[in-house]
Design an enzyme around this catalytic site. Structure first.
Site, short mmCIF file in Angstrom:
data_model
loop_
_atom_site.label_atom_id
_atom_site.label_comp_id
_atom_site.label_asym_id
_atom_site.label_seq_id
_atom_site.Cartn_x
_atom_site.Cartn_y
_atom_site.Cartn_z
N GLU A 81 88.65 -59.04 -19.51
CA GLU A 81 88.25 -58.04 -19.92
C GLU A 81 86.82 -58.32 -21.00
O GLU A 81 85.59 -57.95 -21.12
CB GLU A 81 88.73 -56.62 -20.31
CG GLU A 81 89.48 -56.77 -19.60
CD GLU A 81 90.65 -55.10 -19.86
OE1 GLU A 81 90.27 -55.40 -21.44
OE2 GLU A 81 90.76 -54.18 -19.16
N GLU A 104 85.73 -45.52 1.20
CA GLU A 104 86.02 -45.11 2.92
C GLU A 104 86.62 -46.73 3.38
O GLU A 104 87.63 -46.56 4.39
CB GLU A 104 85.63 -44.63 3.56
CG GLU A 104 84.08 -46.24 3.53
CD GLU A 104 83.01 -45.32 4.84
OE1 GLU A 104 82.88 -45.14 5.87
OE2 GLU A 104 81.17 -45.70 4.60
N LYS A 142 87.45 -50.68 -25.69
CA LYS A 142 87.45 -51.70 -25.18
C LYS A 142 86.07 -50.90 -23.98
O LYS A 142 84.87 -51.84 -23.47
CB LYS A 142 88.39 -52.09 -24.24
CG LYS A 142 88.14 -53.21 -23.54
CD LYS A 142 88.22 -52.47 -22.40
CE LYS A 142 89.06 -51.75 -22.00
NZ LYS A 142 90.71 -52.30 -21.71
N CYS A 156 95.64 -47.98 -28.26
CA CYS A 156 94.85 -47.39 -27.08
C CYS A 156 93.45 -47.43 -27.63
O CYS A 156 92.37 -47.11 -27.04
CB CYS A 156 95.51 -46.55 -26.27
SG CYS A 156 94.12 -46.22 -25.00
N HIS A 211 81.72 -41.18 3.65
CA HIS A 211 80.30 -42.25 3.77
C HIS A 211 79.14 -41.81 3.40
O HIS A 211 78.81 -40.84 3.57
CB HIS A 211 80.34 -42.21 5.35
CG HIS A 211 79.33 -43.22 6.01
ND1 HIS A 211 79.83 -44.49 5.74
CD2 HIS A 211 77.80 -43.57 6.20
CE1 HIS A 211 78.70 -45.72 6.48
NE2 HIS A 211 77.77 -44.75 6.32
N CYS A 256 92.21 -49.27 -25.26
CA CYS A 256 91.45 -49.02 -24.23
C CYS A 256 90.42 -48.76 -24.45
O CYS A 256 89.06 -48.25 -23.75
CB CYS A 256 92.24 -48.01 -23.82
SG CYS A 256 93.55 -48.09 -23.68
N TYR A 258 95.07 -59.51 -19.58
CA TYR A 258 94.07 -58.53 -18.75
C TYR A 258 93.02 -58.44 -19.47
O TYR A 258 91.78 -58.37 -19.41
CB TYR A 258 94.69 -57.71 -19.24
CG TYR A 258 95.41 -56.61 -18.78
CD1 TYR A 258 95.23 -55.72 -18.18
CD2 TYR A 258 96.35 -57.40 -18.10
CE1 TYR A 258 95.47 -55.39 -17.48
CE2 TYR A 258 97.79 -56.47 -17.46
CZ TYR A 258 97.01 -55.38 -16.09
OH TYR A 258 98.06 -54.69 -15.91
P1 NDP Z 1 98.52 -61.16 -21.13
O1 NDP Z 1 100.19 -61.02 -21.00
O2 NDP Z 1 97.98 -59.74 -19.84
O3 NDP Z 1 98.05 -62.05 -20.84
C1 NDP Z 1 98.09 -62.72 -21.99
C2 NDP Z 1 97.82 -64.69 -21.54
O4 NDP Z 1 98.46 -64.96 -22.44
C3 NDP Z 1 98.28 -64.92 -19.84
O5 NDP Z 1 97.39 -65.43 -19.25
C4 NDP Z 1 99.35 -66.16 -20.81
O6 NDP Z 1 99.49 -67.20 -20.22
C5 NDP Z 1 98.43 -66.49 -22.15
N1 NDP Z 1 99.29 -67.11 -22.87
C6 NDP Z 1 100.55 -66.50 -23.41
N2 NDP Z 1 101.29 -67.69 -24.40
C7 NDP Z 1 100.50 -68.67 -24.54
C8 NDP Z 1 100.02 -70.26 -25.25
N3 NDP Z 1 101.28 -70.31 -25.96
N4 NDP Z 1 99.67 -70.98 -24.88
C9 NDP Z 1 98.33 -70.93 -24.55
N5 NDP Z 1 98.15 -69.37 -23.12
C10 NDP Z 1 99.30 -68.35 -23.17
O7 NDP Z 1 98.78 -60.41 -22.30
P2 NDP Z 1 96.81 -59.89 -22.78
O8 NDP Z 1 96.77 -60.55 -24.23
O9 NDP Z 1 95.98 -60.43 -22.32
O10 NDP Z 1 97.02 -58.13 -23.17
C11 NDP Z 1 98.37 -57.64 -23.51
C12 NDP Z 1 99.20 -56.40 -22.52
O11 NDP Z 1 98.16 -55.14 -23.15
C13 NDP Z 1 98.80 -56.75 -21.14
O12 NDP Z 1 100.10 -57.29 -20.80
C14 NDP Z 1 98.45 -55.51 -21.03
O13 NDP Z 1 100.22 -54.89 -20.47
C15 NDP Z 1 98.11 -54.37 -21.18
N6 NDP Z 1 96.48 -54.07 -22.14
C16 NDP Z 1 96.28 -53.52 -20.42
C17 NDP Z 1 94.40 -53.56 -20.03
C18 NDP Z 1 94.25 -52.24 -19.53
O14 NDP Z 1 95.11 -51.42 -19.22
N7 NDP Z 1 93.63 -52.44 -18.51
C19 NDP Z 1 94.33 -54.07 -21.19
C20 NDP Z 1 94.54 -54.92 -22.20
C21 NDP Z 1 95.37 -55.58 -22.50
P3 NDP Z 1 100.42 -67.03 -18.67
O15 NDP Z 1 99.69 -66.52 -17.16
O16 NDP Z 1 100.36 -69.04 -17.90
O17 NDP Z 1 101.59 -66.66 -18.97
#
Ligand code: NDP
Length: 447
Positions: free
Chosen positions: A181, A441, A51, A43, A436, A48, A177
């Site tokens: 982002e 709101e 980012k 983080c 407002h 976080c 995510y």
């Molecule tokens: P996510 O799980 O959010 O997203 C992963 C993405 O990769 C999904 O769209 C998934 O598709 C795709 N994917 C997975 N495997 C494959 C593959 N083999 N080939 C192609 N695409 C694939 O993970 P992130 O890496 O974005 O982030 C990790 C975690 O970190 C998040 O889940 C979150 O919990 C945390 N995070 C939180 C943030 C916040 O609070 N603002 C910011 C950044 C990260 P599908 O949808 O089909 O599974």
């Protein structure tokens, strides 16, 4: 607790580990923590915080444009990637120092070395073996990339924070995510961005209206979205560029390919399987509601477990575990109804059930939805629209979900989350007098 070098040995000084160690120390436990990278974890060091700093940087592009509608003439603008990276690095170095100080002031001994578990009460760290009554695994997670030819030519979020220059064209794989982002970050800073996602729409697991709305907004800004598509291989192109070849056969020339395809728990090399600590299929440590593992003296919190990979979850679980172990206050975190935000542009924030989840639970679902042009954009002329949505269980009148895409959504939903967590009804939302003029709101005036 005599007989052990420490009462509590924490492996990993990220959000969960640091909080657990400090709370344990406050309860007079003798605590050590091991970390072989900077203190602060994903983080603070490579997640976080940097980012969000990059999100602020990227948003200025729109702010300059929007200012014109308010009478401002903004002069020649130029963005300096190296200056942003250096400023961010200075802040992260400062935070690393702050975290070290917090540990020292709490009386937590820091081992700046990699640790592994030798037996249920022994850890090897920096060439030493130390014993502890309790061991906490808080080693977090690491970006994972698909095993495709040329995957090593791509980057993940880890490297995105340190690129030597801003790529002119970036292909981002993923629809979660990190993908959305960083799509906003690179786009705002001036790069061309293509998002390649195997599903449709973005952000699986979020409310469908939110997913569609965000996709429309990103596309309107000029981010290219390629759905139902995957990268098959990455090849070197001419002049140091890359070619991302898609399963469909299309070839995307670019300067960088970024994998945002999920994060995997960091358990490799810790020695947990050997001790009989149960792991799930992705290597995550299986824990009960008190963060205990299948071995009585070993516990785990944060991304290394199968819980939501969110900093506040790790922090709360870490604090509760320390209170359970050292204050004789067995307690557990309620993991239901956790608010979360995606710092896309515009941002998304959500708490509670999506409409789809509420229907799957066979609730008597009532939906209140509003989309509107924010007041700010009446003069700026920007076409961005805000979406707000409440999901209500008509039988009880309770608001079971609140969702938003639009400026300040994370700030707004954090407040709404308290009401949803407390079980507020739609009638109670309606009885609340709005502030407002705000976007927020709308949540108390939706018919
Ligand atoms: P996510 O799980 O959010 O997203 C992963 C993405 O990769 C999904 O769209 C998934 O598709 C795709 N994917 C997975 N495997 C494959 C593959 N083999 N080939 C192609 N695409 C694939 O993970 P992130 O890496 O974005 O982030 C990790 C975690 O970190 C998040 O889940 C979150 O919990 C945390 N995070 C939180 C943030 C916040 O609070 N603002 C910011 C950044 C990260 P599908 O949808 O089909 O599974």
């Amino acid at each position: 607790m005599p007989g052990f070098d420490f009462d509590f040995f924490v492996i990993g000084a990220g959000s969960g580990g640091v909080r657990a160690s400090r709370v344990a120390a406050a309860h007079r436990a003798r605590v050590a923590i091991a970390e072989d990278r900077d203190v602060g974890g994903t983080c603070v060091i490579r997640g976080c915080i940097p980012k969000k700093l990059f999100v602020y940087a990227a948003h200025f592009a729109e702010d300059f444009d929007d200012a014109a509608g308010y009478g401002w003439t903004v002069g020649h603008r130029r963005f300096d990637w190296a200056a942003l990276v250096a400023a961010k690095d200075r802040e992260i170095a400062r935070l690393n120092g702050v975290y070290k100080q917090l540990l020292a002031r709490s009386g937590v001994e820091l081992f700046e070395a990699r640790a592994a578990v030798v037996d249920p009460h022994t850890v090897s760290v920096g060439g030493r073996q130390v014993s502890a009554r309790h061991i906490l695994v808080a080693t977090g997670s690491r970006p994972w990339r698909p095993q495709i030819p040329g995957a090593e030519l791509g980057i993940t979020s880890d490297e995105a924070f340190h690129l030597p220059r801003l790529p002119r064209r970036v292909v981002i794989e993923g629809g979660g995510y990190i993908a959305v982002e960083f799509a906003g970050i690179f786009h705002g800073l001036g790069a061309e961005v293509v998002v390649v996602y195997r599903g449709e729409p973005l952000l699986r697991g979020f409310d469908m209206d939110v997913r569609r709305h965000l996709g429309e907004e990103l596309a309107r800004k000029g981010i290219e979205l390629r759905f139902k598509c995957e990268i098959a291989r990455i090849e070197r192109g001419a002049g140091g560029r890359l070619v991302a070849r898609l399963v469909s056969g299309a070839a995307l020339d670019c300067d960088a390919v970024m994998f945002a395809t999920g994060r995997k728990p960091s358990t490799a090399g810790l020695g947990l399987e050997r001790l009989g600590v149960a792991l799930d299929a992705s290597g995550g440590v299986i824990v009960d509601e008190h963060s205990h593992t299948s071995v009585a003296s070993i516990h785990a919190v944060g991304d290394v477990t199968g819980r939501p990979q969110l900093t506040p979850v790790a922090i709360k679980d870490g604090a509760k575990l320390a209170a359970t172990l050292f204050a004789n206050k067995p307690s557990a975190v309620d993991h239901e109804t956790i608010a979360t935000a995606v710092f896309s542009q515009p941002p998304v924030a959500t708490v509670g059930l999506t409409e789809e989840e509420a229907r799957a639970r066979r609730l008597d679902v009532q939906v209140h939805r509003s989309t509107f042009a924010p007041l700010k954009h009446t003069l700026s002329g920007r076409a961005e629209r805000t979406l707000m949505k409440l999901v209500v269980d008509a039988a009880s009148g309770r608001v079971v979900g609140a969702h938003m895409v639009g400026a300040d959504a994370p700030e707004i939903i954090q407040g709404v989350a308290i009401a949803v967590k407390l079980g507020a009804t739609k009638a109670q939302f309606d009885a609340t007098v709005g502030i407002h003029p705000t976007a927020a709101e709308e949540f108390v005036t939706m018919a």
